[in-house]
Write an enzyme that holds these catalytic residues in place. Structure first.
Site, short mmCIF file in Angstrom:
data_model
loop_
_atom_site.label_atom_id
_atom_site.label_comp_id
_atom_site.label_asym_id
_atom_site.label_seq_id
_atom_site.Cartn_x
_atom_site.Cartn_y
_atom_site.Cartn_z
N ASN A 167 11.06 9.59 40.06
CA ASN A 167 11.22 9.05 38.72
C ASN A 167 10.12 8.04 38.49
OD1 ASN A 167 12.44 6.96 40.42
ND2 ASN A 167 13.24 6.08 38.53
N HIS A 213 1.72 8.74 35.83
CA HIS A 213 2.45 8.98 37.08
C HIS A 213 1.82 8.23 38.25
CE1 HIS A 213 4.99 12.25 35.56
NE2 HIS A 213 3.96 12.53 34.78
#
Length: 168
Positions: free
Chosen positions: A14, A25
């Protein structure tokens, strides 16, 4: 950051707080994902989180099991992992990557109710996609050192029949 027909769709657990703040990310400076991705031969140079779009040029994509940002993955509830696994299966069936690479053994176990999974290729397939579990490259996962992480990632690259793009 994904598209149909990828060689490998990497799937993190996550977003951390830094990733949520930046929209990229594995954005925390101590995370070893980007250096390991390069040293394992997936990319010709170490990409920065804000260059994640270049992954598509190499037939790679990136997503998460759970969308909710947390400071630590252990803040996620089992239900979030299970629902994330269900949604991830839908995404993989839709996009059809050659490989789904879940980055985090614990996340894979929780999302897919497979308590015995270990790093490496899995028996499970999703549609026509094979599944590989990689160790979590977070700095919090200290018992996996960068050279061993790169070896694990490189084994996936080789299984996907992708060339070594690293500079040595």
């Amino acid at each position: 950051m994904a598209a149909p027909g990828l060689h490998v769709l990497f799937c993190g657990i996550n977003p951390g707080l830094m990733s949520a703040a930046t929209g990229h990310h594995f954005a925390r400076p101590g995370n070893r994902f980007w250096p390991v991705l390069h040293h394992s031969g997936f990319t010709p140079r170490r990409l920065r989180p804000d260059e994640e779009g270049e992954l598509l040029d190499h037939g790679l994509g990136i997503t998460n099991v759970v969308a909710r940002a947390t400071a630590r993955a252990d803040e996620l509830a089992d239900e979030e992992y299970r629902e994330g696994g269900r949604l991830l299966e839908e995404k993989v069936r839709e996009l059809g990557p050659q490989w789904l690479a879940v980055v985090g053994v614990t996340a894979y176990r929780a999302a897919f109710a497979d308590r015995t999974a270990r790093a490496g290729p899995q028996e499970r397939t999703i549609g026509g996609s094979r599944v590989w579990v990689l160790p979590n490259p977070s700095g919090l996962n200290a018992h996996w050192r960068p050279p061993e992480l790169a070896q694990e990632f490189a084994a996936l690259r080789e299984a996907a029949s992708l060339p070594d793009l690293s500079d040595g």
